[in-house]
Motif scaffolding. Structure first.
Motif, short mmCIF file in Angstrom:
data_model
loop_
_atom_site.label_atom_id
_atom_site.label_comp_id
_atom_site.label_asym_id
_atom_site.label_seq_id
_atom_site.Cartn_x
_atom_site.Cartn_y
_atom_site.Cartn_z
N ASP A 83 8.54 2.84 9.25
CA ASP A 83 9.02 3.99 10.05
C ASP A 83 8.21 4.15 11.33
O ASP A 83 8.01 5.27 11.81
N GLY A 84 7.72 3.02 11.85
CA GLY A 84 6.97 3.09 13.09
C GLY A 84 5.58 3.67 12.96
O GLY A 84 4.95 4.03 13.96
N LYS A 85 5.07 3.77 11.73
CA LYS A 85 3.75 4.36 11.50
C LYS A 85 2.83 3.36 10.82
O LYS A 85 3.27 2.50 10.07
N ALA A 86 1.54 3.50 11.09
CA ALA A 86 0.55 2.66 10.42
C ALA A 86 0.45 3.06 8.95
O ALA A 86 0.55 4.24 8.61
N LEU A 87 0.30 2.08 8.08
CA LEU A 87 0.16 2.34 6.64
C LEU A 87 -1.29 2.09 6.25
O LEU A 87 -1.76 0.95 6.26
N THR A 88 -2.01 3.16 5.91
CA THR A 88 -3.43 3.06 5.56
C THR A 88 -3.58 3.16 4.05
O THR A 88 -3.05 4.09 3.43
N ILE A 89 -4.32 2.23 3.48
CA ILE A 89 -4.47 2.20 2.02
C ILE A 89 -5.87 2.68 1.61
O ILE A 89 -6.82 2.64 2.40
N LYS A 90 -5.97 3.11 0.37
CA LYS A 90 -7.27 3.49 -0.19
C LYS A 90 -8.04 2.21 -0.53
O LYS A 90 -7.46 1.14 -0.70
N VAL A 91 -9.34 2.36 -0.62
CA VAL A 91 -10.19 1.22 -0.95
C VAL A 91 -10.07 0.92 -2.44
O VAL A 91 -10.48 1.72 -3.28
N ILE A 92 -9.46 -0.21 -2.76
CA ILE A 92 -9.38 -0.69 -4.15
C ILE A 92 -10.32 -1.88 -4.23
O ILE A 92 -10.06 -2.92 -3.61
N PRO A 93 -11.44 -1.76 -4.97
CA PRO A 93 -12.48 -2.80 -4.95
C PRO A 93 -11.98 -4.24 -5.06
O PRO A 93 -12.33 -5.08 -4.23
N GLY A 94 -11.14 -4.54 -6.03
CA GLY A 94 -10.67 -5.91 -6.21
C GLY A 94 -9.84 -6.39 -5.04
O GLY A 94 -9.99 -7.52 -4.57
N PHE A 95 -8.98 -5.52 -4.52
CA PHE A 95 -8.11 -5.88 -3.40
C PHE A 95 -8.90 -5.97 -2.10
O PHE A 95 -8.71 -6.89 -1.30
N ALA A 96 -9.82 -5.02 -1.89
CA ALA A 96 -10.63 -5.01 -0.67
C ALA A 96 -11.54 -6.24 -0.60
O ALA A 96 -11.89 -6.70 0.49
N MET A 97 -11.90 -6.79 -1.76
CA MET A 97 -12.77 -7.96 -1.80
C MET A 97 -12.14 -9.15 -1.06
O MET A 97 -12.85 -9.94 -0.43
N LEU A 98 -10.81 -9.27 -1.10
CA LEU A 98 -10.14 -10.39 -0.46
C LEU A 98 -10.40 -10.43 1.04
O LEU A 98 -10.70 -11.48 1.60
N GLY A 99 -10.28 -9.28 1.70
CA GLY A 99 -10.41 -9.25 3.15
C GLY A 99 -11.73 -8.75 3.66
O GLY A 99 -12.10 -9.03 4.81
N GLN A 100 -12.47 -7.98 2.84
CA GLN A 100 -13.70 -7.36 3.31
C GLN A 100 -14.96 -7.82 2.57
O GLN A 100 -16.06 -7.53 3.01
N GLY A 101 -14.79 -8.49 1.43
CA GLY A 101 -15.93 -8.88 0.61
C GLY A 101 -16.74 -10.01 1.21
O GLY A 101 -16.31 -10.72 2.12
N ARG A 102 -17.94 -10.17 0.65
CA ARG A 102 -18.83 -11.25 1.09
C ARG A 102 -19.47 -11.92 -0.12
O ARG A 102 -19.73 -11.28 -1.13
N ILE A 103 -19.70 -13.21 0.00
CA ILE A 103 -20.50 -13.96 -0.97
C ILE A 103 -21.81 -14.27 -0.25
O ILE A 103 -21.83 -15.11 0.65
N ALA A 104 -22.87 -13.55 -0.61
CA ALA A 104 -24.11 -13.54 0.18
C ALA A 104 -23.74 -12.98 1.56
O ALA A 104 -23.30 -11.85 1.65
#
Length: 327
Positions: free
Chosen positions: A145-166
């Protein structure tokens, strides 16, 4: 006195074409880094790897379809669509597994549609995928609908794009793993080698009895699945989906990475490893230019020049082996 060795200009030219890309990348980044030492900071380098991973994944998906002899104008639009789809599902409480499954499934479906239009209906690849690109952009605008969709931080899902190994970003590790899996597939399996053959020289492949339509189908479906997965990664990386249409920007950068990567080969052959190196170079170049005070508008011009030069180098190499077809 010893005999003076005469340098063959043709051999020098061939060496520059095969090795000049890598040397040029290193020289450019060093020069920009000298002007802005912050570029060489470890945190900045890790951020470059993280920021460049989505672009590089798109380039990997685009390379997969190019290897099979196809082309996809809608690669960036598909990533944006599946990114929004994943974000919507997370917001609705469907969970990370369902979001991931939906993104990949949607990508596979779009790949099948593109293959149907190109192989069965026989619409030119550029026209067919341009059409599906506009359709996907329309569906995306309707969905969010022309709006940004902001999601809550879900640890397992956030790990894919934001996580780090060391200190290394998880998303970059995913890119490297995907690169080596696909490189093995295309270089060491019968299906992958036949996809290369069908894409490089369809006429010769047909004479050898290969069903080029089948391998073109495989390339579109494989590419669609990769791009669908990339959209989910982007959703995790961005903590949601933007309403801003960025599909064309992604396409230009991904094409630049794919064709720039092909210049690493003596014959101008597309490769996953070359694509990944070039994708990360483009991300690093953009970062270095921004640190040096270059605007986003000017960076777009630089990327356009890179695309033109990389295609030009590919054409030169393919002329040497009697093949000049790019799209």
């Amino acid at each position: 006195m010893g005999k003076r060795t005469r340098t063959d200009p043709a051999k020098v030219g061939t060496m520059l074409l095969s090795r000049g890309t890598g040397i040029g990348m290193i020289v450019v980044l060093i020069m920009l880094g000298i002007r802005a030492p912050l570029f060489f900071d470890l945190n900045n380098i890790m951020n470059v790897l993280k920021q460049g991973s989505v672009l590089t994944m798109i380039a990997i998906g685009l390379t997969a379809v190019l290897i099979g002899g196809g082309f996809d104008m809608g690669a960036g639009a598909l990533v944006q669509l599946t990114c929004n789809l994943a974000a919507g599902m997370i917001i609705a409480g469907a969970g990370a597994v369902f979001a991931l499954t939906a993104g990949i499934t949607a990508g596979l479906a779009v790949g099948l549609i593109n293959a149907f239009l190109v192989i069965i209906v026989k619409i030119p690849t550029f026209v067919a995928t341009l059409g599906t690109m506009f359709v996907m952009q329309g569906i995306t605008s309707w969905y969010n609908d022309g709006k940004a969709l902001t999601i809550k931080v879900i640890p397992g899902f956030a790990m894919l794009g934001q996580g780090r190994i060391a200190v290394i970003p998880v998303i970059f590790v995913i890119v490297i793993v995907m690169c080596f899996i696909l490189n093995y597939f295309f270089k060491h399996t019968m299906t992958g080698l036949r996809m290369y053959a069908a894409g490089e020289n369809p006429a010769a492949a047909k004479l050898k009895g290969l069903n080029t339509r089948k391998y073109l189908l495989y390339s579109y479906v494989l590419s669609g699945g990769i791009l669908g997965f990339t959209g989910v990664l982007q959703c995790s990386y961005n903590y949601g989906a933007s309403a801003v249409t960025s599909g064309m920007d992604f396409l230009i950068q991904a094409l630049s990475a794919a064709y720039l990567g092909s210049t690493f080969s003596k014959t101008g052959e597309l490769s996953m490893i070359g694509t990944v190196i070039s994708g990360m170079f483009i991300a690093a170049l953009s970062n270095a230019l921004i640190i040096n005070g270059i605007s986003n508008q000017q960076i777009s011009g630089v990327l356009g020049i890179i695309l033109i030069l990389s295609i030009l180098l590919t054409v030169i190499k393919k002329r040497e082996i009697g093949q000049v077809t790019i799209f």
